[in-house]
Enzyme design. Structure first.
Site, PDB file in Angstrom:
ATOM      1  N   ASN A 199     -11.751 -27.535  -4.583  1.00  0.00           N
ATOM      2  CA  ASN A 199     -10.504 -28.250  -4.907  1.00  0.00           C
ATOM      3  C   ASN A 199      -9.757 -28.749  -3.662  1.00  0.00           C
ATOM      4  O   ASN A 199      -8.877 -29.605  -3.763  1.00  0.00           O
ATOM      5  CB  ASN A 199      -9.568 -27.378  -5.758  1.00  0.00           C
ATOM      6  N   ASP A 251      -8.826 -25.139 -17.099  1.00  0.00           N
ATOM      7  CA  ASP A 251      -9.172 -26.526 -16.783  1.00  0.00           C
ATOM      8  C   ASP A 251      -8.493 -27.493 -17.757  1.00  0.00           C
ATOM      9  O   ASP A 251      -8.236 -27.148 -18.913  1.00  0.00           O
ATOM     10  CB  ASP A 251     -10.707 -26.684 -16.837  1.00  0.00           C
TER      11      ASP A 251
HETATM   12  C1  IPE Z   1     -12.620 -25.483 -11.748  1.00  0.00           C
HETATM   13  O1  IPE Z   1     -12.074 -26.647 -12.268  1.00  0.00           O
HETATM   14  C2  IPE Z   1     -11.663 -24.860 -10.796  1.00  0.00           C
HETATM   15  C3  IPE Z   1     -10.423 -24.368 -11.384  1.00  0.00           C
HETATM   16  C4  IPE Z   1     -10.113 -24.310 -12.646  1.00  0.00           C
HETATM   17  C5  IPE Z   1      -9.473 -23.871 -10.429  1.00  0.00           C
HETATM   18  P1  IPE Z   1     -12.466 -28.068 -11.684  1.00  0.00           P
HETATM   19  O2  IPE Z   1     -11.766 -29.079 -12.520  1.00  0.00           O
HETATM   20  O3  IPE Z   1     -12.179 -28.129 -10.239  1.00  0.00           O
HETATM   21  O4  IPE Z   1     -14.034 -28.114 -11.902  1.00  0.00           O
HETATM   22  P2  IPE Z   1     -15.048 -29.316 -11.921  1.00  0.00           P
HETATM   23  O5  IPE Z   1     -14.872 -30.034 -10.630  1.00  0.00           O
HETATM   24  O6  IPE Z   1     -14.700 -30.182 -13.080  1.00  0.00           O
HETATM   25  O7  IPE Z   1     -16.390 -28.671 -12.073  1.00  0.00           O
HETATM   26  C1  IPE Z   2      -7.406 -27.371 -13.665  1.00  0.00           C
HETATM   27  O1  IPE Z   2      -7.090 -28.637 -14.158  1.00  0.00           O
HETATM   28  C2  IPE Z   2      -6.521 -26.950 -12.521  1.00  0.00           C
HETATM   29  C3  IPE Z   2      -7.176 -26.948 -11.202  1.00  0.00           C
HETATM   30  C4  IPE Z   2      -8.436 -27.212 -10.990  1.00  0.00           C
HETATM   31  C5  IPE Z   2      -6.347 -26.631 -10.072  1.00  0.00           C
HETATM   32  P1  IPE Z   2      -7.675 -29.946 -13.506  1.00  0.00           P
HETATM   33  O2  IPE Z   2      -6.725 -30.395 -12.444  1.00  0.00           O
HETATM   34  O3  IPE Z   2      -9.055 -29.753 -13.067  1.00  0.00           O
HETATM   35  O4  IPE Z   2      -7.599 -30.958 -14.731  1.00  0.00           O
HETATM   36  P2  IPE Z   2      -8.689 -32.016 -15.150  1.00  0.00           P
HETATM   37  O5  IPE Z   2      -9.988 -31.293 -15.262  1.00  0.00           O
HETATM   38  O6  IPE Z   2      -8.715 -33.053 -14.098  1.00  0.00           O
HETATM   39  O7  IPE Z   2      -8.205 -32.523 -16.460  1.00  0.00           O
HETATM   40 MG    MG Z   3     -10.847 -29.976 -13.974  1.00  0.00          MG
END
Ligand code: IPE
Ligand code: IPE
Ligand code: MG
Length: 245
Positions: free
Chosen positions: A68, A20
């Site tokens: 997502n 993340d």
């Molecule tokens: C969790 O991250 C999913 C992945 C790392 C693929 P998110 O960024 O989507 O999670 P939330 O929405 O902050 O809980």
């Molecule tokens: C994790 O990084 C990757 C996926 C969930 C695909 P994020 O895209 O969630 O990055 P933040 O949490 O918005 O910084």
């Molecule tokens: Mg995230």
């Protein structure tokens, strides 16, 4: 430097990572979120190679959740393109390191091209025996449990099994992760302290490790730090400390 300190006899058999912070990493640099995803793939390569090198048998990476899909189309499209590009690019690395690729999630929801590429790499690496790398793609733990319950219900209805056959092992055998051991160490980057619908059943007794490091900044050293932290914990599985010694 931390690598030498790791006790090879007490490695987690299964490490799962919620990767993340890509978006925030890019934003901090004044770039678009997709720039963060591109750079996140570099951390994936480093961590995969490091796990294979030190002897971790199973690594599962949360790459895309069922939730997502709600993100802007441009971001979703870019993530799918990055997936195809990475699979192509990394096939030789997987072969050299004898890594078997595996995937969990509703793979039918992926764009046809991404699914095809994925299944090809899974097939080509299926004989590799050093490490299993599982990508959680369009993965949601509740969806996984729902489909397991449906399959089990079907079997009961058709008298293939009886209600009394339903035990923890049988449930486990109907999950996408049926051929993987329970998670020993769950890592989440970026400072968020939540599970976000990842492997709810499989992390029942996992050790949780949270770091503020954003995923594109996560290196082998951060991984080794997490493993060392894991190795300094006492896993009691419900028993008392005295019973363990
Ligand atoms: C969790 O991250 C999913 C992945 C790392 C693929 P998110 O960024 O989507 O999670 P939330 O929405 O902050 O809980
Ligand atoms: C994790 O990084 C990757 C996926 C969930 C695909 P994020 O895209 O969630 O990055 P933040 O949490 O918005 O910084
Ligand atoms: Mg995230």
């Amino acid at each position: 430097m931390n690598e030498q300190l790791i006790n090879k006899d007490n490695l987690p058999k299964h490490i799962a990572i919620i990767m993340d912070g890509n978006g925030r990493w890019a934003k901090q640099k004044g770039k678009l979120r997709v720039f963060g995803h591109e750079n996140g793939t570099k951390s994936v390569r480093k961590v995969v190679e490091a796990c294979a090198r030190i002897g971790v048998a199973n690594l599962t990476l949360y790459a895309f959740s069922t939730e997502n899909w709600k993100r802007p189309k441009l971001e979703v499209d870019t993530l799918m393109k990055l997936l195809v590009a990475s699979l192509r690019k990394e096939l030789s690395t997987l072969q050299e390191n004898r890594i078997r690729l595996n995937a969990i999630g509703t793979l039918d929801a992926l764009p046809a091209k991404a699914k095809k590429e994925l299944l090809e790499v899974i097939e080509k690496t299926s004989k590799n025996d050093r490490m299993t790398l599982t990508l959680a793609l369009s993965y949601g733990s509740r969806e996984e449990l729902k489909s397991a319950v449906r399959e089990i219900a079907d079997k009961v209805k058709n008298n293939i099994i009886s209600k009394d056959d339903i035990d923890e092992e049988l449930i486990n055998n109907h999950l996408y992760t049926h051929d993987l051991p329970d998670v020993d160490l769950l890592i989440r980057t970026s400072g968020e302290h939540r599970i976000s619908n990842f492997l709810l059943w499989q992390i029942a007794y996992a050790e949780l490790y949270f770091t503020r490091t954003l995923w594109p900044d996560f290196t082998e050293e951060h991984l080794f730090e997490a493993i060392l932290n894991y190795q300094n914990r006492e896993r009691r599985f419900g028993k008392t400390s005295e019973q363990l010694n």
